[in-house]
Design an enzyme around this catalytic site. Structure first.
Site, mmCIF file in Angstrom:
data_model
loop_
_atom_site.group_PDB
_atom_site.id
_atom_site.type_symbol
_atom_site.label_atom_id
_atom_site.label_comp_id
_atom_site.label_asym_id
_atom_site.label_seq_id
_atom_site.Cartn_x
_atom_site.Cartn_y
_atom_site.Cartn_z
ATOM 1 N N HIS A 439 -0.209 5.825 3.733
ATOM 2 C CA HIS A 439 0.211 4.565 4.334
ATOM 3 C C HIS A 439 -0.708 4.171 5.475
ATOM 4 O O HIS A 439 -1.182 3.037 5.565
ATOM 5 C CB HIS A 439 1.657 4.717 4.818
ATOM 6 C CG HIS A 439 2.174 3.529 5.540
ATOM 7 N ND1 HIS A 439 2.118 3.422 6.909
ATOM 8 C CD2 HIS A 439 2.698 2.371 5.089
ATOM 9 C CE1 HIS A 439 2.622 2.254 7.267
ATOM 10 N NE2 HIS A 439 2.992 1.599 6.185
ATOM 11 N N CYS A 819 -6.090 -4.493 -7.848
ATOM 12 C CA CYS A 819 -5.825 -4.642 -6.411
ATOM 13 C C CYS A 819 -5.555 -3.300 -5.741
ATOM 14 O O CYS A 819 -5.127 -3.243 -4.603
ATOM 15 C CB CYS A 819 -4.691 -5.623 -6.169
ATOM 16 S SG CYS A 819 -3.133 -5.098 -6.896
HETATM 17 C C1 PEP Z 1 -1.394 0.094 -6.254
HETATM 18 O O1 PEP Z 1 -0.484 0.857 -6.556
HETATM 19 O O2 PEP Z 1 -2.569 0.258 -6.589
HETATM 20 C C2 PEP Z 1 -1.126 -1.094 -5.419
HETATM 21 C C3 PEP Z 1 -2.065 -1.988 -5.196
HETATM 22 O O3 PEP Z 1 0.111 -1.213 -4.856
HETATM 23 P P1 PEP Z 1 0.606 -0.334 -3.607
HETATM 24 O O4 PEP Z 1 -0.599 0.336 -3.031
HETATM 25 O O5 PEP Z 1 1.219 -1.282 -2.668
HETATM 26 O O6 PEP Z 1 1.563 0.594 -4.231
#
Ligand code: PEP
Ligand code: MG
Length: 864
Positions: A439, A819
């Site tokens: 995080h 993403c």
């Molecule tokens: C992912 O899991 O790659 C993503 C972009 O979402 P998060 O990092 O918020 O889980």
């Protein structure tokens, strides 16, 4: 032919062709294949001895001198040369061929007895140390003792008599250390030197360097045997290193160092302080002029900035080696732009000379390059840039400090969703747990805040507000500095240097945009981040994580009340209070990103993340009970709810679309906020925003079908079906990849969530592995980089390609993006280009890097 001959061997051969045999001392190269055969057999491979003899004979013929001759002898250097340069890691022996006879020959031929004996003692010294392990300190002591006896300070002041005595001392050391006489047969010397170079490939420092630089162990090194020329023949001789352009700034003026009357190793060893290259203009004007011409010629030939070694022997200039110069980002960018201006390179070729991984340094403040400091802890380089400030241990303290204008570093074992406010206020983030996908790392990168994560040596005591790193004990307010590009922590006063996007960098980015076909969007949750990303060239938002919006202090209580609500009616009441705030958030995003797509992801994390931790709450409850507080009942209710929501594996639990299925009213509120913000933005600008609604963690096509129904219902209710909105899904579970065709039937776009996809495909926890077992995996070479940092091409990458393929089979106009954090990693960007995706989305500070990486991928594809 660098794979076979090594970088040095291939370049010396080519340079000889370019500059002519008079400029480059003759020699031969023993191939990397011979080294590999030697390592496999543990012995000189068959035929090598004969081939070395033959090559040596040829060299002797060319030079008109013989190795070990008592009359004008040939002397050679024996140097390593791997495919990739490994500076200082492998062994070198100079002046080989010296013995009791050839020293006389050299003295006669050069009419310089001192020079001959100095060369001999250097050889005994180097051969003993490199080939037979005579300790350097013993050698240094012998030299010191001799200097003392002669009553002189410098090696250069030792006379012939002293040097003869020193040679005897060193031979004595050799005999004591090996039990053998110093070898007089030059062929035996050569064989031992070749073995020593081969062996140095397996030496500890080389093995460690390869591990860090990800150079395969099985490559082996070539060995270059080259006729010696002498920079230590008096004042008309020198040795030096020269770059064809300034190696730090990239300015188009050669730079370098040299030492008069010295051999090459004196320049690099730092024993004597070298002079600036341009001082040679006065000392040796002819050689200087020739060197300047040669640097230009080599640059033209190799079409790249060169890093060379040279020697002037009694006025004659010899080039000993050349290679493409390693350079920091600013020099790389400057070179690329100048090279195009000078018509040295075309734009594409100029773009290809830039290593996009280094570009990070241009976008963040960093430690002053010459700063000296003591590292108290090391962790994962989680978010680049450097920061300095007083230690705070809570997000609230960071916020207070921010309001008071104090620079602080937020130090926590790990961070959670409700620490986000503290990220904004702090200059940098330091955690003792977690890795690149933790995080702390994600949020820090998104905000462009430096972060060192998983610095395991830190013992953080949140109660006492202290942190210990080895012998260093620090308390709240003590100033530390972190370097998130290298994962370093120090308590010293390191000066920071600011970054700026130079004109040249801007130029390079514009060229990149002209060639790339892959779009570059950004992951941003706030108007500030989106503006930054837009300034860096982002072409839209590829991921807005809406949960970050619920963490702000005015929203968190409402969010908690919603989660605590007993009935749907109560829940809706809380959601109604949140709706206008969410709407405001989206209006801000639509305004900053007008004319560009904005992908908004509906709530993803498990609800318990918005409540206090059970452990913390239980402690507070006990305290409240003891004090007879009125809040006991309320606190007990919250604790019960926390327990109710608790899951053994929350990352595999009630999160993502599962929340939307279980609590549709939450998604409904978000959808209303998006639609209303869209209408408001249209009214203000006269142009409808390009809204893309994204559903996270979909595994079954039915999930997306249900959510699409929810979206359509809200649009119908709010606008009578007027608003044009795209609906898509994150593809971040293996099942979703396998059934991508079915899912595509309900989607306008896919965006690969490669963080969760890596986590679920590998079964690796994205929060823990980088500070845990993954380090051992890297040491054991199971993986060479974290799969959360660069895409695991054969595994996770295959899932991406599969889903892209079957998704487009089902729906040819499906838009495909990614993403996850990999969207800002140059190697991964190249992979996504080849996989046929439409865009990558990355944190704002990585947008320029992704633009360059995408351009390079397009150029590479076009040239294949
Ligand atoms: C992912 O899991 O790659 C993503 C972009 O979402 P998060 O990092 O918020 O889980
Ligand atoms: Mg995810």
């Amino acid at each position: 032919m660098r794979d076979l001959l090594g970088g040095k061997g291939a370049n010396v051969a080519e340079m000889t062709r370019v500059l002519g045999a008079d400029r480059v001392p003759g020699g031969f190269t023993i191939t990397t294949e011979a080294c590999v055969a030697y390592m496999e057999a543990g012995a000189y491979p068959e035929g090598l001895q004969e081939q070395v003899d033959e090559a040596l004979e040829r060299l002797e013929g060319q030079a008109g001198k013989r190795l070990g001759d008592s009359d004008d002898p040939l002397l050679v250097s024996v140097r390593s040369g791997a495919r990739e340069s490994m500076p200082g890691m492998l062994d070198t022996v100079l002046n080989l061929g010296m013995n009791d006879e050839s020293v006389q020959g050299l003295a006669k031929a050069t009419d310089n007895e001192r020079f001959a004996w100095d060369s001999y003692r250097r050889f005994v010294q180097m051969f003993g140390n490199v080939c037979r392990g005579i300790p350097g300190e013993e050698i240094e002591d012998a030299i010191k003792a001799r200097k003392k006896q002669a009553g002189v300070e410098e090696d250069t002041e030792l006379g012939v008599h002293d040097l003869k005595a020193l040679t005897d001392d060193l031979k004595g050391l050799f005999k004591d250390g090996t039990g053998e006489e110093f070898p007089q047969d030059p062929r035996e010397q050569l064989e031992q030197a070749i073995r020593a170079v081969f062996d140095s490939w397996q030496g500890d420092r080389a093995v460690e360097y390869r591990r860090i630089s990800r150079i395969p162990d099985e490559w082996g090194t070539a060995v270059n045997v080259q006729q010696m020329v002498f920079g230590n023949k008096g004042d008309t001789s020198c040795s030096g290193v020269a770059f064809s352009r300034d190696e730090v700034t990239g300015e188009p003026t050669p730079s370098g160092d040299y030492l008069a009357n010295a051999q090459g190793e004196d320049v690099v060893s730092g024993v004597r302080t070298p002079r600036d290259l341009h001082a040679m203009k006065d000392d040796m004007p002819d050689a200087y002029g020739e060197l300047m011409d040669i640097l230009r010629e080599l640059e033209r030939h190799y079409s790249d900035m060169q890093d060379t070694e040279f020697t002037v022997e009694e006025g004659s200039l010899y080039m000993l080696q050349t290679r493409d110069a390693k350079r920091p980002a600013q020099a790389a960018v400057r070179f690329a732009v100048d090279a195009v201006d000078e018509a040295l390179l075309g734009r594409d070729a100029a773009l290809m000379t830039i290593d996009p991984y280094t570009l990070d340094a241009l976008l963040h403040p960093h430690f002053a390059p010459d700063a000296e400091f003591h590292v108290i802890a090391e962790g994962v380089a989680a978010s680049p840039g450097a920061a300095r400030g007083g230690i705070v241990f809570t997000a609230e303290d960071a916020v207070t400090a921010g309001e008071e204008g104090r620079d602080v570093i937020l130090v926590r074992p790990f961070t959670e969703a409700d620490d986000v406010g503290g990220f904004h206020a702090a200059k940098g983030i330091l955690t003792s747990e977690g890795g690149k996908a933790s995080h702390a790392a994600l949020v820090a990168r998104g905000m462009g805040k430096p972060c060192v994560a998983g610095a395991g040596a830190l013992e953080i005591d949140l109660k006492a507000k202290t942190v210990r790193a080895g012998d260093t004990q620090l308390s709240e307010g003590d100033v530390i500095a972190i370097d998130g590009s290298r994962g370093l922590v120090t308590a010293d006063e390191v000066p920071l240097q600011d970054a700026e996007v130079s004109e040249e960098f801007e130029q390079v980015l514009l060229w990149a945009d002209e060639v790339r076909t892959l779009g570059v969007r950004t992951n941003a949750d706030t108007p500030e981040d989106s503006r930054k990303a837009r300034d860096f060239g982002a072409e839209g938002i590829g991921l807005c994580r809406t949960e970050h919006m619920f963490m702000q202090s005015d929203r968190q209580p409402k969010m908690r009340a919603m989660i605590m609500a007993e009935s749907e009616k109560d829940r809706r009441k809380c959601l109604d209070a949140l709706l206008p705030l969410q709407q405001e958030d989206f209006e801000g995003l639509f305004e900053t990103m007008s004319g560009m797509p904005v992908t908004i992801r509906l709530l993803d994390p498990p609800l318990h993340e918005f409540l206090p931790s059970g452990e913390e709450l239980a402690g507070e409850l006990e305290h409240a009970r003891a004090e007879g507080s009125d809040d006991v009942e309320k606190m007990q209710e919250t604790l019960d709810r926390v327990h109710e929501l608790a899951e053994t594996n929350p990352m595999l639990g009630t999160r993502g679309v599962r929340l939307g299925i279980l609590h549709p009213e939450v998604y409904e509120m978000q959808l209303r906020a998006i639609v209303r913000a869209g209408l408001a933005a249209t009214k203000i600008s006269g142009e409808a925003p390009q809204i893309e609604i994204m559903i996270p963690l979909v595994a079954y096509e039915q999930e997306l079908d249900l959510m699409r129904g929810l979206v359509d219902g809200v649009i119908e209710e709010e606008t009578g079906g007027e608003l044009d909105v795209h609906v898509g899904t994150m593809i971040e579970l293996p099942r979703a990849c396998f059934v991508a065709d079915r899912i595509a039937a309900h989607a306008d776009f896919f965006s690969f969530g490669t963080n969760d996809l890596t986590q679920t495909a590998l079964g690796f926890s994205r929060d823990d592995v980088e500070s845990g077992f993954l380090n051992r995996y890297m040491e054991r070479k199971i993986v060479d980089r974290s799969p959360f940092e660069t895409i695991d091409k054969p595994g996770v990458g295959w899932l991406v390609r599969l889903a892209a393929w079957v998704g487009r089979e089902a729906k040819p106009d499906l838009t495909l993006g990614i993403c996850g954090e990999h969207g800002g990693d140059p190697d991964s960007v190249a992979f996504f280009h080849m996989a046929g995706l439409d865009y990558v989305s990355c944190s704002p500070y990585r947008v320029p890097i992704a633009r360059v990486a995408a351009a390079q991928a397009a150029i590479t594809e076009a040239s294949d």
